[in-house]
Design a protein around this motif. Sequence first.
Motif, short mmCIF file in Angstrom:
data_model
loop_
_atom_site.label_atom_id
_atom_site.label_comp_id
_atom_site.label_asym_id
_atom_site.label_seq_id
_atom_site.Cartn_x
_atom_site.Cartn_y
_atom_site.Cartn_z
N GLY A 73 -69.00 -11.18 25.03
CA GLY A 73 -67.94 -10.87 24.07
C GLY A 73 -67.42 -9.46 24.23
O GLY A 73 -66.36 -9.11 23.68
N ASN A 74 -68.14 -8.63 25.00
CA ASN A 74 -67.73 -7.23 25.18
C ASN A 74 -66.85 -7.07 26.41
O ASN A 74 -66.94 -7.84 27.37
CB ASN A 74 -68.96 -6.33 25.31
N GLN A 75 -66.01 -6.03 26.38
CA GLN A 75 -65.22 -5.64 27.53
C GLN A 75 -65.87 -4.43 28.18
O GLN A 75 -66.30 -3.50 27.49
CB GLN A 75 -63.79 -5.31 27.12
N LEU A 76 -65.95 -4.43 29.49
CA LEU A 76 -66.59 -3.31 30.19
C LEU A 76 -65.73 -2.06 30.20
O LEU A 76 -66.24 -0.95 30.25
CB LEU A 76 -66.90 -3.74 31.63
N LYS A 77 -64.41 -2.25 30.12
CA LYS A 77 -63.50 -1.11 30.25
C LYS A 77 -63.07 -0.52 28.90
O LYS A 77 -62.48 0.56 28.86
CB LYS A 77 -62.26 -1.51 31.04
N TYR A 78 -63.33 -1.25 27.83
CA TYR A 78 -62.87 -0.80 26.52
C TYR A 78 -64.03 -0.89 25.53
O TYR A 78 -64.68 -1.92 25.43
CB TYR A 78 -61.69 -1.66 26.05
N LYS A 79 -64.27 0.15 24.79
CA LYS A 79 -65.46 0.25 23.96
C LYS A 79 -65.38 -0.59 22.69
O LYS A 79 -66.37 -1.14 22.23
CB LYS A 79 -65.73 1.71 23.59
N ASP A 80 -64.21 -0.63 22.09
CA ASP A 80 -64.08 -1.33 20.82
C ASP A 80 -64.11 -2.84 21.03
O ASP A 80 -63.43 -3.39 21.89
CB ASP A 80 -62.77 -0.95 20.11
N TYR A 81 -64.92 -3.52 20.21
CA TYR A 81 -65.00 -4.97 20.29
C TYR A 81 -63.74 -5.59 19.70
O TYR A 81 -63.27 -5.19 18.64
CB TYR A 81 -66.22 -5.50 19.52
N GLU A 82 -63.20 -6.58 20.39
CA GLU A 82 -62.05 -7.33 19.90
C GLU A 82 -62.37 -8.82 20.04
O GLU A 82 -63.00 -9.25 21.00
CB GLU A 82 -60.79 -7.01 20.72
N ASN A 83 -61.89 -9.62 19.08
CA ASN A 83 -62.11 -11.06 19.14
C ASN A 83 -61.48 -11.69 20.37
O ASN A 83 -61.97 -12.68 20.91
CB ASN A 83 -61.56 -11.74 17.88
N THR A 84 -60.37 -11.11 20.80
CA THR A 84 -59.69 -11.61 21.98
C THR A 84 -59.34 -10.43 22.88
O THR A 84 -59.27 -9.29 22.43
CB THR A 84 -58.42 -12.37 21.59
N PHE A 85 -59.17 -10.71 24.17
CA PHE A 85 -58.79 -9.67 25.13
C PHE A 85 -57.26 -9.64 25.22
O PHE A 85 -56.62 -10.69 25.24
CB PHE A 85 -59.35 -9.96 26.51
N ASP A 86 -56.69 -8.45 25.32
CA ASP A 86 -55.24 -8.36 25.47
C ASP A 86 -54.84 -8.12 26.92
O ASP A 86 -53.77 -7.60 27.21
CB ASP A 86 -54.66 -7.27 24.55
#
Length: 276
Positions: free
Chosen positions: A157-170
Amino acid sequence: MKKFLLVVTVFLFSLSFSQNNKGKLFIIGGGSRPDFLVDRMVKEAGLNPGDAVAIFPQASSEQDSSFYYAKQQFEKRNLKAVNYAFKKGEKLPSSKLDSLKKAKLIYVGGGDQVIFMDIINTYPEVKNILQESYEKGNMIAGTSAGAAIMSEVMITGNQLKYKDYENTFDNIESQNVETSSGMGFIKSAVIDQHFVVRSRYNRLLSLIIENPGYQGIGIDEGTAILVKNNNKAEVVGRAQVIVFKNPKNSKSSYTEKLGSRGITLDIYLNGDEFTF
């Protein structure tokens, strides 16, 4: 010659039996669970009134609540809900492990799949029981986080490049989808959950572009896939299951944005079947 044919026949029979002796998976995309979905799960697990259901609520930050809501649905069907909550460092009595081995249905609740795997990996005896239970022909079910843990490659559920968790990736970017190891009941696909409601297309597309050997299966809320014979799935529920494939192993990139050609998308509804 007759002896040779007999040996071959026995071998092929045993091979066929071993390939089809695995249990069933009932993988729910999260959200509320309609009655007909739960009824199908119970039926496919072969449960009778009074049988026990082993519930694992470890993925939730509120384990008591997670167990309570699952318990309500199973007890409504005259089943005994057994709480298998435990924390790191807690000693598990052998009696509890023995009873777990007898469960025809093991159910993993929602929450954070990373937390669940972090706990379960510190209890190899429990993890082995779950895997052996499936191999023996029993059902392993899960919702939300409990769905994500089903595959060998698990989306955190996490993004490697962006620290803040988001329900969906943009974005659809290279080296951005964080994965770790799940339970490995499914080898050839990666499961994503809450899929349509939370528009999780971008992260699953990113994953199959960079990992074309896997199919991406996105399950929406109130919907499940019933998996039999290792890789045959039937949709059960009120919404959709989305399946992405990258059959041409196509991948290109430009300034870290991913491109691909020939990706396929299938949308399945209740009663539809597919293989993966």
